[in-house]
Write a protein that holds these residues in place. Structure first.
Motif, PDB file in Angstrom:
ATOM      1  N   ASP A 280       0.811  -1.216   0.000  1.00 47.99           N
ATOM      2  CA  ASP A 280       0.000   0.000   0.000  1.00 47.99           C
ATOM      3  C   ASP A 280       0.844   1.267   0.000  1.00 47.99           C
ATOM      4  O   ASP A 280       0.426   2.295  -0.507  1.00 47.99           O
ATOM      5  N   GLN A 281       2.029   1.198   0.589  1.00 50.74           N
ATOM      6  CA  GLN A 281       2.916   2.358   0.634  1.00 50.74           C
ATOM      7  C   GLN A 281       4.335   1.869   0.878  1.00 50.74           C
ATOM      8  O   GLN A 281       4.547   0.849   1.533  1.00 50.74           O
TER       9      GLN A 281
ATOM     10  N   GLU B  36       8.337   3.444   1.965  1.00 47.27           N
ATOM     11  CA  GLU B  36       9.053   4.595   2.492  1.00 47.27           C
ATOM     12  C   GLU B  36      10.497   4.203   2.754  1.00 47.27           C
ATOM     13  O   GLU B  36      10.831   3.020   2.772  1.00 47.27           O
TER      14      GLU B  36
ATOM     15  N   SER C 125       7.773   4.448  -4.227  1.00 47.25           N
ATOM     16  CA  SER C 125       6.399   4.297  -4.686  1.00 47.25           C
ATOM     17  C   SER C 125       6.005   2.822  -4.606  1.00 47.25           C
ATOM     18  O   SER C 125       6.863   1.943  -4.492  1.00 47.25           O
TER      19      SER C 125
END
Length: 108
Positions: free
Chosen positions: A53-54, A56, A65
């Motif tokens: 979903d994400q 980092e 991304s």
């Protein structure tokens, strides 16, 4: 010389497991990327056994991304090394089951 997009040097990704749990709604997994003998812009694609979903990192200069079950990181070879990668699952599946299924990188 190295052709554009060809692999240069050495880059490895290791998955360390659960970084954080968010109740029953996923959490964050911890991975580390480590490289040597690379000069240029690195594009790293890491695939997982679940939808990401994400994504980092610990370095704000990195472009992170997520699409489907792939997290993509684009960064200069001068970025923080090793690079901490955070992988978020927030669609109700268990963070405990997250695993890396593969990774690839190119250097431009």
């Amino acid at each position: 010389y190295t052709a554009s997009g060809a692999q240069a040097g050495n880059l490895t990704v290791a998955y360390y497991g659960v970084w954080d749990r968010w109740g029953t709604n996923g959490g964050k997994g911890l991975a580390m990327a480590n490289w040597s003998d690379i000069d240029g812009t690195i594009t790293l694609n890491v695939t997982f056994n679940d939808t990401v979903d994400q994504a980092e990192t610990s370095d704000s200069s990195v472009q992170a991304s997520a699409s489907g079950n792939t997290a993509t990181f684009v960064f200069a070879s001068t970025a923080n090394n090793p690079l901490t990668l955070g992988i978020h699952l927030n669609h109700g599946t268990s963070i405990d089951d997250l695993q890396i299924t593969g990774y690839s990188y190119s250097v431009a």
